[in-house]
Design a protein around this motif. Structure first.
Motif, mmCIF file in Angstrom:
data_model
loop_
_atom_site.group_PDB
_atom_site.id
_atom_site.type_symbol
_atom_site.label_atom_id
_atom_site.label_comp_id
_atom_site.label_asym_id
_atom_site.label_seq_id
_atom_site.Cartn_x
_atom_site.Cartn_y
_atom_site.Cartn_z
ATOM 1 N N GLU A 2 20.087 54.775 32.773
ATOM 2 C CA GLU A 2 20.212 53.331 32.990
ATOM 3 C C GLU A 2 20.356 52.582 31.668
ATOM 4 N N VAL A 3 19.633 53.013 30.641
ATOM 5 C CA VAL A 3 19.729 52.368 29.329
ATOM 6 C C VAL A 3 21.124 52.552 28.750
ATOM 7 N N CYS A 4 21.649 53.761 28.812
ATOM 8 C CA CYS A 4 22.980 54.044 28.263
ATOM 9 C C CYS A 4 24.058 53.268 29.008
ATOM 10 N N LEU A 5 23.969 53.242 30.332
ATOM 11 C CA LEU A 5 24.974 52.536 31.132
ATOM 12 C C LEU A 5 24.916 51.033 30.897
ATOM 13 N N LEU A 6 23.721 50.484 30.759
ATOM 14 C CA LEU A 6 23.593 49.045 30.507
ATOM 15 C C LEU A 6 24.168 48.681 29.147
ATOM 16 N N ALA A 7 23.895 49.506 28.136
ATOM 17 C CA ALA A 7 24.458 49.252 26.804
ATOM 18 C C ALA A 7 25.975 49.314 26.831
ATOM 19 N N GLY A 8 26.516 50.338 27.486
ATOM 20 C CA GLY A 8 27.972 50.466 27.577
ATOM 21 C C GLY A 8 28.601 49.338 28.354
ATOM 22 N N LYS A 9 27.963 48.916 29.436
ATOM 23 C CA LYS A 9 28.495 47.828 30.255
ATOM 24 C C LYS A 9 28.578 46.525 29.462
ATOM 25 N N ALA A 29 21.672 58.416 24.018
ATOM 26 C CA ALA A 29 21.231 59.586 24.783
ATOM 27 C C ALA A 29 20.599 60.639 23.873
ATOM 28 N N ARG A 30 21.232 60.906 22.741
ATOM 29 C CA ARG A 30 20.681 61.897 21.814
ATOM 30 C C ARG A 30 19.347 61.446 21.238
ATOM 31 N N ALA A 31 19.219 60.135 20.997
ATOM 32 C CA ALA A 31 17.963 59.619 20.439
ATOM 33 C C ALA A 31 16.798 59.826 21.389
ATOM 34 N N PHE A 32 17.083 59.845 22.696
ATOM 35 C CA PHE A 32 16.027 60.062 23.683
ATOM 36 C C PHE A 32 15.933 61.524 24.111
ATOM 37 N N GLU A 87 12.276 53.145 16.820
ATOM 38 C CA GLU A 87 11.493 51.911 16.893
ATOM 39 C C GLU A 87 11.280 51.436 18.326
ATOM 40 N N LEU A 88 12.104 51.913 19.264
ATOM 41 C CA LEU A 88 12.014 51.461 20.657
ATOM 42 C C LEU A 88 11.890 52.660 21.593
ATOM 43 N N ASP A 89 10.996 52.559 22.572
ATOM 44 C CA ASP A 89 10.971 53.568 23.626
ATOM 45 C C ASP A 89 11.930 53.138 24.734
ATOM 46 N N ILE A 90 11.985 53.915 25.809
ATOM 47 C CA ILE A 90 12.975 53.646 26.854
ATOM 48 C C ILE A 90 12.741 52.287 27.512
ATOM 49 N N GLU A 91 11.490 51.978 27.836
ATOM 50 C CA GLU A 91 11.201 50.712 28.519
ATOM 51 C C GLU A 91 11.526 49.508 27.642
ATOM 52 N N LYS A 92 11.136 49.562 26.372
ATOM 53 C CA LYS A 92 11.431 48.453 25.466
ATOM 54 C C LYS A 92 12.938 48.319 25.228
ATOM 55 N N ALA A 93 13.625 49.452 25.142
ATOM 56 C CA ALA A 93 15.076 49.414 24.942
ATOM 57 C C ALA A 93 15.766 48.780 26.140
ATOM 58 N N PHE A 94 15.355 49.160 27.346
ATOM 59 C CA PHE A 94 15.956 48.587 28.551
ATOM 60 C C PHE A 94 15.675 47.091 28.641
ATOM 61 N N ARG A 95 14.460 46.701 28.258
ATOM 62 C CA ARG A 95 14.101 45.280 28.279
ATOM 63 C C ARG A 95 14.933 44.490 27.265
#
Length: 242
Positions: A2-9, A29-32, A87-95
């Motif tokens: 979801e994070v990758c798709l949102l960034a790309g979108k 994706a690689r970072a996670f 510096e960011l985990d998945i939840e913070k990145a998505f936010r």
């Protein structure tokens, strides 16, 4: 995913190059910790797949509206770098990406019209036009850009709005010359249509082709040529009746 798709979108909707969108998504994706991630990006859609899970997960995001907002592209790149640096985990990145998507960073319509009007007059001077024609180009370019925005809201087809806008530019330019307020018809028309020229689209098309993204490069190039054809056709219709 979801994070990758949102960034790309966000990047694709904001005018980023195809190869930049794919590179950013793969870096996130690689970072996670996802090593087997693949994405295929076109100007109208994103296909993203993660093979390190059982079963393999694949999602498609459809892109229907595209604009030019390079500030959002820069913000997503900044989030991507922070993710890569840990510096960011998945939840913070998505936010953070959600905040970028929901933010209204584009200039107001009035300011865009004013900028288009000023640019039209400046382009006229750049093309060796006379200062006498600056005001006609200023008014014509601003009204032409306004008509493109207005008709695009009525009929969301770029070709039609740009075609009608160029017709209005041609008519206004002729009226200024006919009333004795202008000197060079060609310079006024050229300066006024410049805000409509798809410069970013052409640049991205060439960059995608050079990066090996033939489908995206050719499709963006075709879209740019269609816009140029709409502008040229509208002016030609006016000049054919003079």
């Amino acid at each position: 995913m979801e994070v990758c798709l949102l960034a790309g979108k966000i990047m694709l909707q904001s005018g980023a190059e195809t190869y930049r969108v794919e590179d950013t998504m793969e870096r996130i994706a690689r970072a996670f910790g996802v090593r087997e991630a693949h994405c295929f990006v076109t100007p109208t859609g994103i296909i993203f797949s993660i093979e390190s899970t059982e079963p393999t997960k694949t999602k498609l995001v459809r892109i229907t509206e595209r604009t030019t907002d390079l500030h959002k592209v820069a913000l997503v790149n900044g989030v991507s770098r922070r993710i890569t640096n840990g510096e960011l985990d998945i939840e913070k990145a998505f936010r953070a990406l959600t905040e970028v998507e929901e933010s209204q960073l584009t200039y107001s319509t009035k300011l865009q019209i004013l900028a288009a009007a000023i640019a039209s007059g400046c382009f006229l001077i750049m093309f060796n036009g006379s200062w006498v024609d600056f005001l006609p180009a200023f008014i014509t370019g601003g009204l032409g850009f306004t008509s493109v925005i207005y008709f695009h809201r009525m009929v969301p087809i770029k070709f039609i709005s740009e075609f009608i806008g160029s017709i209005i530019i041609g008519i206004l330019s002729y009226l200024f010359i006919h009333m004795g307020m202008g000197v060079e018809l060609d310079k006024i028309i050229i300066g006024s249509v410049m805000p409509l020229v798809p410069g970013l689209l052409l640049t991205n098309a060439v960059r995608d082709l050079m990066a090996g993204h033939l489908v995206s490069g050719i499709s963006k190039g075709a879209e740019a040529l269609l816009t140029a054809f709409a502008i040229g056709s509208g002016i030609a219709v006016v000049l054919s009746f003079l």
